[in-house]
Write a protein that holds these residues in place. Structure first.
Motif, PDB file in Angstrom:
ATOM      1  N   ARG A 541       0.826  -1.201   0.000  1.00 28.41           N
ATOM      2  CA  ARG A 541       0.000   0.000   0.000  1.00 28.41           C
ATOM      3  C   ARG A 541       0.861   1.252   0.000  1.00 28.41           C
ATOM      4  O   ARG A 541       1.868   1.333   0.705  1.00 28.41           O
ATOM      5  CB  ARG A 541      -0.904   0.016   1.228  1.00 28.41           C
ATOM      6  N   THR A 542       0.471   2.238  -0.803  1.00 28.50           N
ATOM      7  CA  THR A 542       1.084   3.557  -0.783  1.00 28.50           C
ATOM      8  C   THR A 542       0.054   4.542  -0.251  1.00 28.50           C
ATOM      9  O   THR A 542      -1.004   4.153   0.246  1.00 28.50           O
ATOM     10  CB  THR A 542       1.550   3.962  -2.191  1.00 28.50           C
ATOM     11  N   ALA A 543       0.330   5.841  -0.372  1.00 30.05           N
ATOM     12  CA  ALA A 543      -0.564   6.844   0.191  1.00 30.05           C
ATOM     13  C   ALA A 543      -1.939   6.837  -0.462  1.00 30.05           C
ATOM     14  O   ALA A 543      -2.955   7.077   0.201  1.00 30.05           O
ATOM     15  CB  ALA A 543       0.059   8.237   0.070  1.00 30.05           C
ATOM     16  N   ASP A 544      -2.001   6.546  -1.763  1.00 30.88           N
ATOM     17  CA  ASP A 544      -3.291   6.617  -2.454  1.00 30.88           C
ATOM     18  C   ASP A 544      -3.465   5.494  -3.473  1.00 30.88           C
ATOM     19  O   ASP A 544      -4.186   5.647  -4.460  1.00 30.88           O
ATOM     20  CB  ASP A 544      -3.444   7.965  -3.158  1.00 30.88           C
ATOM     21  N   ALA A 545      -2.801   4.362  -3.241  1.00 30.65           N
ATOM     22  CA  ALA A 545      -2.911   3.274  -4.205  1.00 30.65           C
ATOM     23  C   ALA A 545      -2.413   1.972  -3.580  1.00 30.65           C
ATOM     24  O   ALA A 545      -1.797   1.964  -2.502  1.00 30.65           O
ATOM     25  CB  ALA A 545      -2.109   3.589  -5.463  1.00 30.65           C
ATOM     26  N   PRO A 587      -5.372   2.579  -8.060  1.00 30.07           N
ATOM     27  CA  PRO A 587      -5.575   3.835  -7.320  1.00 30.07           C
ATOM     28  C   PRO A 587      -6.839   3.751  -6.455  1.00 30.07           C
ATOM     29  O   PRO A 587      -7.841   3.141  -6.844  1.00 30.07           O
ATOM     30  CB  PRO A 587      -5.741   4.878  -8.430  1.00 30.07           C
ATOM     31  N   VAL A 588      -6.787   4.382  -5.269  1.00 30.69           N
ATOM     32  CA  VAL A 588      -7.945   4.476  -4.383  1.00 30.69           C
ATOM     33  C   VAL A 588      -8.021   5.891  -3.822  1.00 30.69           C
ATOM     34  O   VAL A 588      -7.038   6.643  -3.831  1.00 30.69           O
ATOM     35  CB  VAL A 588      -7.878   3.457  -3.229  1.00 30.69           C
ATOM     36  N   ASP A 589      -9.178   6.248  -3.356  1.00 28.16           N
ATOM     37  CA  ASP A 589      -9.390   7.557  -2.745  1.00 28.16           C
ATOM     38  C   ASP A 589      -8.632   7.606  -1.422  1.00 28.16           C
ATOM     39  O   ASP A 589      -8.958   6.869  -0.482  1.00 28.16           O
ATOM     40  CB  ASP A 589     -10.887   7.790  -2.525  1.00 28.16           C
ATOM     41  N   GLY A 590      -7.618   8.458  -1.353  1.00 28.38           N
ATOM     42  CA  GLY A 590      -6.808   8.536  -0.149  1.00 28.38           C
ATOM     43  C   GLY A 590      -7.599   8.903   1.087  1.00 28.38           C
ATOM     44  O   GLY A 590      -7.212   8.553   2.212  1.00 28.38           O
ATOM     45  N   ALA A 591      -8.736   9.560   0.898  1.00 29.94           N
ATOM     46  CA  ALA A 591      -9.524   9.985   2.056  1.00 29.94           C
ATOM     47  C   ALA A 591     -10.158   8.816   2.788  1.00 29.94           C
ATOM     48  O   ALA A 591     -10.441   8.897   3.990  1.00 29.94           O
ATOM     49  CB  ALA A 591     -10.607  10.963   1.602  1.00 29.94           C
ATOM     50  N   LEU A 593      -8.802   5.729   3.072  1.00 33.85           N
ATOM     51  CA  LEU A 593      -7.836   4.762   3.588  1.00 33.85           C
ATOM     52  C   LEU A 593      -7.875   4.616   5.108  1.00 33.85           C
ATOM     53  O   LEU A 593      -7.918   3.492   5.622  1.00 33.85           O
ATOM     54  CB  LEU A 593      -6.421   5.125   3.115  1.00 33.85           C
TER      55      LEU A 593
END
Length: 620
Positions: A541-545, A587-591, A593
């Motif tokens: 996992r990264t900050a937004d993906a 990619p995913v919505d960082g909000a 997570l």
């Protein structure tokens, strides 16, 4: 003589012999022009290659040494004949930056080549094999501080008529180029072999009526005999993706599994037959040959790791081939039969053992399988090699590490006292341990990010209740001169019928126990998180993906779904195969997570069949 390697160009290095001197000079001049073509794709590794024996007693380099650890990798068709292309790669493991590499092939020498001028920062060559004979390859690496490390390998070029095939015709073998084909054929391999049989005497274990040969280690080391070439039969299963090599005369072991698309080896491969000081205490002399061996009826590698096993090969069809190896029926009370099967279109190997109690009474015994692993092409693990065990608690079997005094000390996995013990480079001394209280399953694996290669074992933990790991250590590792004549090294994954060496399996009189496992090599994932019979998965996992890597054991055309607390949040089409693993980003919505309690990754094919489903709370 010097051979040029400017810009990683192709060169041809021949032994300096009078008839070839003029050709050598022309080749050298051509290479100096810097107009050579690029390197070809890696090919299957040469299985007849042997290790140079000039440094027979050289100790294993230490991780904290200023000198880099150097490996010389050879990639070529097997066996190598005059005129064949051979890719040679020199690489190094070093705490300090490496600024230059050098390669010598007999009398031909590149001189030092700056890393900044080499594509990929490695010394890579294509060499055209010369006339039959042995060629000493010497690779060197130099750090910015001036420390020099060296690695050696002895490469053998065979006469044109020296190979054999299933048909018995010299110089040829079947070519399974089609995806729907698998073949069996027989060949041979010549290895430097110490005369260990001259230092053995006959013995019998009365509990199992098991004959074995006891090794006189003291006399062997006092007299220090030298190895000489010996030829062994080689049984080969091969399809589009894998080449499986079995040595029936040396314990019936699977000696090697080659991943043909990459040229990677899955197992450690000792290219000299040399008795070690290990093995059952009453026997000793264990041959650390590498591969996957079958150990019974006692612990510490059993008795038959170096004896001839019976075998039967079966080409069931164009799509299925197998080899069954078995212990002799000579009055011993236990019988082992292991069937190794390869199917067309699959990069996975099936291993099906059967253990039978031939006596009328219940027997307590040990059965363990030992896999000696060095995935990649370097024939030794890097400090970044990563053990992947699903359990959370382990118990020590043996170690020289003062922080893990044992045996039977329990410790948490993978982190213990601030150290990540899943990483080999964090081990100071040798260490062996079991999953506690028993094997977790259904898989174990190792992955070496430095080579971007690994190995996976899939097994039934309700039957194979033992799972053990062993490594030589890193900073103060056991020396490789104890078992080989170069600086190669390995780690071990064991699987047993009992949960540990402190317990034994039981089998009623006349009863048998059977099960099936799968083994497969893995490449180009970056690392490994989990695995099943269908594929190996890496998830980070990264900050937004989410970074996703997939290595399927057969071609996959499907979709990846990512769910957050059961709700789909990302979807991506995927096409992958053993020849072309997948690496990509979801990619995913960082909000969202920090709000998610449970993530789930699903991989399905176009027919909707689930290949893997993995749940995690924090996969980073």
């Amino acid at each position: 003589m010097r051979i040029d390697a400017t810009c990683g160009s192709v060169f041809r290095a021949w032994r300096i012999r009078p008839l070839l001197l003029w050709a050598t000079l022309l080749t050298l001049a051509w290479s100096l022009l810097g107009c050579a073509p690029g390197l070809s794709a890696p090919a299957v590794l040469n299985q007849a290659e042997t290790i140079a024996r000039e440094d027979a007693r050289r100790p294993l380099p230490q991780h904290d040494s200023s000198a880099p650890i150097v490996t010389v990798e050879v990639r070529a068709a097997t066996p190598i004949y005059p005129g064949d292309p051979v890719t040679i790669v020199v690489r190094a493991i070093s705490q300090e930056p490496v600024d230059a590499y050098r390669l010598a092939i007999d009398d031909a020498d590149t001189g030092w080549r700056a890393v900044k001028r080499l594509p990929g920062g490695l010394l890579s060559f294509e060499w055209t094999a010369g006339e039959p004979g042995s060629y000493v390859l010497i690779g060197q690496a130099r750090t910015t501080a001036g420390a020099v490390g060296e690695g050696r390998r002895l490469l053998t070029v065979e006469p044109p008529d020296s190979s054999s095939s299933q048909s018995g015709q010299p110089g040829s073998r079947p070519d399974p180029t089609a995806q729907d084909t698998v073949i069996f054929y027989a060949s041979s391999v010549t290895l430097p072999t110490y005369p260990f049989a001259e230092y053995q005497s006959q013995a019998v274990d009365p509990a199992y009526r098991w004959p074995y040969r006891r090794f006189d280690r003291d006399r062997f080391w006092q007299q220090a005999p030298q190895p000489s070439p010996q030829t062994y039969q080689l049984l080969i299963l091969e399809n589009r993706y894998l080449q499986v090599l079995i040595l029936p005369e040396l314990g019936g072991r699977i000696w090697q599994v080659l991943h043909k698309p990459s040229g990677n080896r899955m197992f450690y491969q000792n290219n000299v037959v040399k008795p070690s000081p290990w093995g059952p205490p009453q026997q000793l002399g264990w041959l650390a040959l590498g591969g996957l061996e079958w150990n019974l009826p006692v612990i510490e590698h059993g008795y038959d790791w170096g004896t001839p096993w019976d075998y039967r090969a079966l080409q069931e069809s164009d799509t299925v081939a197998s080899v069954t190896v078995a212990t002799p029926r000579d009055g011993r009370l236990l019988h082992a039969s292991i069937t190794v099967t390869l199917r067309a279109g699959s990069a996975s190997l099936e291993v099906a053992p059967t253990i039978t109690n031939l006596s009328p009474d219940e027997l307590q015994f040990d059965y363990w399988q030992t896999a000696m692993l060095a995935p990649g092409t370097g024939n030794r693990p890097s400090p970044d090699l990563h053990f992947v065990l699903p359990g959370q608690l382990m118990t020590v079997h043996s170690t020289a590490n003062p922080d893990l005094t044992g045996p039977t000390l329990l410790f948490t996995w993978p982190h213990y006292k601030g150290r990540d013990l899943s990483r080999l480079g964090n081990w100071r001394e040798y260490l062996g341990f079991f999953e506690y209280p028993a094997a977790h399953g259904p898989f174990t694996a190792v992955y070496d990010p430095w080579y971007d290669a690994g190995a996976v074992r899939i097994y039934p933990p309700e039957i194979m209740r033992g799972s053990k790991v062993f490594g030589l250590g890193w900073e103060n590792a056991l020396g490789s001169d104890l078992f080989t004549d170069d600086d190669s090294a390995y780690v071990e994954l064991h699987g047993g019928l009992a949960p540990s060496f402190f317990e034994q399996a039981r089998l009623a009189g006349g009863a048998s126990i059977s099960w099936q496992e799968q083994w497969y090599p893995v490449v180009d994932l970056g690392d490994l998180t989990t695995a099943n019979a269908n594929l190996a998965l890496h998830l980070a996992r990264t900050a937004d993906a989410f970074q996703v890597g997939l290595y399927p054991t057969r071609p996959l055309n499907g979709v990846i779904n990512l769910l957050a607390d059961g709700v789909p949040v990302a979807r991506r089409a995927v096409v992958a195969s053993p020849e072309a693993p997948f690496q990509g980003v979801l990619p995913v919505d960082g909000a969202i997570l920090p709000q998610v309690q449970q993530w789930q990754l699903q991989v399905e094919d176009q027919q909707g069949q689930r290949w893997i489903s993995y749940e995690m709370s924090d996969p980073s």
